[in-house]
Design a protein around this motif. Structure first.
Motif, short mmCIF file in Angstrom:
data_model
loop_
_atom_site.label_atom_id
_atom_site.label_comp_id
_atom_site.label_asym_id
_atom_site.label_seq_id
_atom_site.Cartn_x
_atom_site.Cartn_y
_atom_site.Cartn_z
N LEU A 90 -30.30 40.47 -32.67
CA LEU A 90 -28.91 40.42 -32.20
C LEU A 90 -28.37 39.00 -32.24
CD1 LEU A 90 -29.07 42.90 -29.17
CD2 LEU A 90 -27.93 43.28 -31.35
N ASN A 91 -29.18 38.04 -31.82
CA ASN A 91 -28.78 36.64 -31.87
C ASN A 91 -28.54 36.20 -33.32
OD1 ASN A 91 -29.00 34.70 -29.26
ND2 ASN A 91 -30.29 36.50 -28.99
N SER A 92 -29.39 36.65 -34.23
CA SER A 92 -29.27 36.25 -35.64
C SER A 92 -27.96 36.75 -36.24
CB SER A 92 -30.44 36.81 -36.45
OG SER A 92 -31.67 36.38 -35.91
N ILE A 93 -27.65 38.02 -36.00
CA ILE A 93 -26.41 38.60 -36.54
C ILE A 93 -25.20 37.92 -35.90
CG2 ILE A 93 -25.04 40.71 -36.71
CD1 ILE A 93 -27.75 42.24 -36.75
N HIS A 94 -25.26 37.72 -34.59
CA HIS A 94 -24.15 37.07 -33.88
C HIS A 94 -23.91 35.66 -34.43
CE1 HIS A 94 -21.97 35.02 -30.67
NE2 HIS A 94 -21.65 36.20 -30.17
N VAL A 102 -20.55 31.92 -37.61
CA VAL A 102 -20.36 30.89 -38.64
C VAL A 102 -19.35 31.35 -39.69
CG1 VAL A 102 -21.51 29.69 -40.55
CG2 VAL A 102 -22.62 29.81 -38.32
N VAL A 103 -19.48 32.61 -40.13
CA VAL A 103 -18.62 33.14 -41.18
C VAL A 103 -17.17 33.24 -40.71
CG1 VAL A 103 -18.11 35.19 -42.58
CG2 VAL A 103 -20.46 34.38 -42.38
N LEU A 104 -16.97 33.75 -39.50
CA LEU A 104 -15.62 34.01 -39.01
C LEU A 104 -15.02 32.85 -38.24
CD1 LEU A 104 -16.20 37.67 -37.81
CD2 LEU A 104 -14.78 36.97 -39.73
N LYS A 105 -15.86 31.85 -37.92
CA LYS A 105 -15.41 30.73 -37.09
C LYS A 105 -14.85 31.23 -35.75
CE LYS A 105 -16.12 27.68 -40.42
NZ LYS A 105 -16.76 28.54 -41.41
N LYS A 106 -15.49 32.27 -35.23
CA LYS A 106 -15.09 32.85 -33.94
C LYS A 106 -16.29 32.88 -33.01
CE LYS A 106 -12.76 36.69 -33.98
NZ LYS A 106 -11.53 36.39 -33.24
N LYS A 107 -16.06 32.75 -31.73
CA LYS A 107 -17.14 32.76 -30.76
C LYS A 107 -17.08 34.04 -29.93
CE LYS A 107 -17.75 27.76 -30.37
NZ LYS A 107 -19.03 27.75 -31.06
#
Length: 635
Positions: free
Chosen positions: A203-207, A212-217
């Motif tokens: 879950l951490n890896s996908i998050h 990084v891809v979406l530049k969203k937190k």
């Protein structure tokens, strides 16, 4: 209950420990999940670089034990030093921010484990019966004299060991350390808490990747839903795949991390970058070593990702140096593909599998979405190129010989395809869902949306019996067998080990391969060694073979017909079946026979050929007897 408390504390402390380690390594504004993944990769790398040589050289497990002690102390000192020197700041605000950003990943991991445990029939069958290798290895490594030249299912010495591919894998070795120091039941530790931690890592890896891809937190609420939809329910998209079962019923396997997490973890530091620097090269090497140390099945995936990313660098830069590297790499792949033998069977299998997947409109739609995204963002273009190169390396004749050679087996090729497709589904559909949410439904709390989604998915799965989910049966079974393995198997193993401790004598035991426990099949002969490392389970040797091929064991030539001899006696104990069993015991050095639910006549008959009853194991639940084992030993 004590084991549950210990397991909960161990899992929570491990997660916090890895998180703090990652925060010490990664400076700057990266998110907590990014730091967790980097911390996990560096920690696992430090385990692997010593664990692998220890396994290959067949050194004492004690070397690894003391190394792990020093490693953990060293990392702890580094964390303390970083805090004292204020390289990282831990205060109330930081702790609140961390839990606000990640709390649902903890909840998600628990939900995933709960869902996984509903596959109780597969778990009771020891994952047909891979657990006989992996779980046994975790449980017995600290207690045997030749830890890496032993057949873990039987206990026989094997001069060739498990082979290089298995010696490169250290996840069992690492897990054996934690199982040993906590003294937890190994089945509960592996099937329960190690699976829980692996879900949390994934879950951490996908998050971190989507962040990084979406530049969203703070995508935690969505990531949990994505995992349920595209990983736990991947069979909806990939109906012909046999690669989905591991992540559901055996998430403690290192290969479970590889099938889902390899692409995300390896590409995480690279995907938004068009240039390689020393730091990125170093973390990439670390990531690759870690993936191989979890499972050698990572090799074809790593090869494809490397080629894909080098293609991205070439297209992005196209300077003289990059062009030379790209051309040289391409020539090497073509030449290697020509030199390596063509595997027509795997060629056909791979192509047919991909074509079968493509018949599903949902799969085709993911390709369309990916193509559309390619024109909107450079990072999406990088992802698309990597996926395109990966499929080319699997499907283009001659060139695909490299991937086929690295895969070795059809099922590994199938799992490689699964890994790329799951990555594609999460990236395409996941990003699409997030974009739609941002534009149209942002006013609704994401935690509510995800809660409803998860509940709906689980209800549909449970009602349809999808992929062997049996929630009611699982709940009832686990309530009566709290260690996630039949109580009878634990009790049998403990009694056999007790005999060894009292007499310092190795029992060479035969029993029927499988029994029926809790109205489910269970291969007790193969998994019992998790609880009796000093007993040789002869029957377990025929897990994947029709005949034992081990001249050093004393049972070379023991075969399926010999198992029938024992079964005939169990079903019909008389002078004739006893004679056949006596001939078998004279032919091989059998000194222990375990019968289940046998006729009382067997006692006197076995005593007549020198086997005296040592003990009786009765697994009782409420007022009914689930199964009875009788142990007979020849002194």
């Amino acid at each position: 209950m004590k084991d549950y408390i210990i397991g909960t504390i161990l899992t929570l402390l491990t997660a916090i420990f890895i998180q703090l380690f990652g925060c010490c390594i990664v400076k700057g504004e990266k998110g907590y999940t990014y730091k967790f993944v980097i911390g996990y990769l560096v920690y696992s790398f430090l385990v692997a670089i010593i664990g692998i040589p220890i396994q290959i050289l067949n050194l004492s497990w004690n070397f690894f034990f003391w190394y792990m002690c020093l490693l953990l102390i060293g990392i702890l000192m580094y964390i303390i030093y970083s805090i004292i020197s204020k390289k990282i700041v831990i205060n109330k605000s930081m702790i609140q921010q961390y839990f606000h950003s990640t709390w649902f990943l903890y909840v998600g991991a628990i939900l995933l484990l709960s869902f996984a445990l509903t596959h109780i029939s597969i778990i009771w069958l020891n994952n047909l019966s891979d657990d006989a290798f992996y779980l046994n290895k975790i449980a017995i490594l600290p207690y045997i004299s030749n830890p890496f030249k032993t057949d873990y299912t039987t206990g026989f010495y094997n001069a060739n060991g498990s082979g290089l591919a298995y010696n490169l894998s250290t996840f069992e070795l690492e897990a054996s350390f934690y199982a040993f120091i906590t003294r937890m039941n190994p089945a509960l530790y592996a099937r329960g808490f190690l699976s829980l931690f692996n879900y949390f890592v994934l879950l951490n890896s996908i998050h971190a990747f989507l962040e990084v891809v979406l530049k969203k937190k703070n995508l935690q609420y969505f990531v949990v839903s994505f995992f349920f939809l595209f990983v736990m329910c991947a069979g909806i998209f990939l109906k012909a795949s046999d690669a989905t079962w591991t992540i559901k019923s055996a998430a403690y396997f290192g290969s479970a991390l590889i099938r889902v997490g390899c692409t995300f973890m390896v590409l995480l530091p690279l995907i938004d970058s068009n240039k390689l620097d020393l730091k990125k090269i170093l973390i990439t090497i670390i990531s690759c070593v870690v993936m191989i140390s979890k499972s050698s099945c990572a090799l074809p995936v790593l090869f494809m990702l490397a080629c894909g990313y080098l293609t991205v660098l070439y297209i992005r830069n196209q300077d003289k140096k990059t062009t030379i590297y790209f051309i040289v790499g391409l020539i090497c792949i073509i030449v290697t593909g020509i030199v390596f033998p063509n595997n027509q069977k795997m060629d056909s299998y791979t192509l047919n599998l991909v074509l079968t997947y493509l018949k599903n409109p949902l799969v085709l739609a993911s390709f369309v979405i990916m193509i559309i995204f390619t024109f909107t963002n450079r990072t999406y273009l990088n992802i698309s190129l990597i996926v395109l190169v990966s499929f080319s390396l699997m499907l283009v004749p001659e060139i695909n010989d490299v991937v086929e050679t690295l895969s070795m087996y059809d099922f590994v090729a199938g799992r490689t395809i699964y890994s790329i497709f799951v990555f594609q589904f999460i990236v395409t559909y996941g990003i699409l869902i997030l974009l739609i949410y941002d534009k149209y439904v942002k006013h609704i709390q994401p935690v509510f949306i995800n809660f409803v989604t998860i509940v709906c998915v689980m209800i549909i799965c449970f009602l349809s019996g999808f992929e062997y989910t049996e929630p009611v049966k699982a709940l009832r079974t686990i309530k009566n067998n709290i260690y996630l393995i039949p109580n009878s198997t634990v009790l049998l193993g403990e009694q056999l080990e007790k005999y060894y401790q009292e007499n310092n004598r190795v029992l060479k035991m035969i029993m029927t391969p499988g029994v029926r426990v809790d109205n489910m099949g269970h291969f007790s002969s193969q998994i019992v060694r998790s609880f009796t490392p000093h007993t040789e389970s002869v029957t377990g040797a025929l897990r994947v073979a029709k005949e034992i091929d081990n001249k050093e064991s004393g049972f070379d030539g023991y075969n399926l017909a010999d198992i029938d001899t024992l079964n005939n006696f169990i079903v019909n104990p008389n002078e004739d079946t006893l004679y056949e069993l006596e001939v078998l015991c004279d032919k091989y050095p059998i000194n222990c026979i375990v019968l289940n639910d046998n006729d009382s006549r067997a006692d006197a008959l076995l005593e007549s050929i020198g086997f005296n009853k040592y003990n009786t194991i009765v697994d009782k639940q409420k007022n009914s007897i689930v199964i009875t084992y009788n142990i007979y030993i020849k002194e």
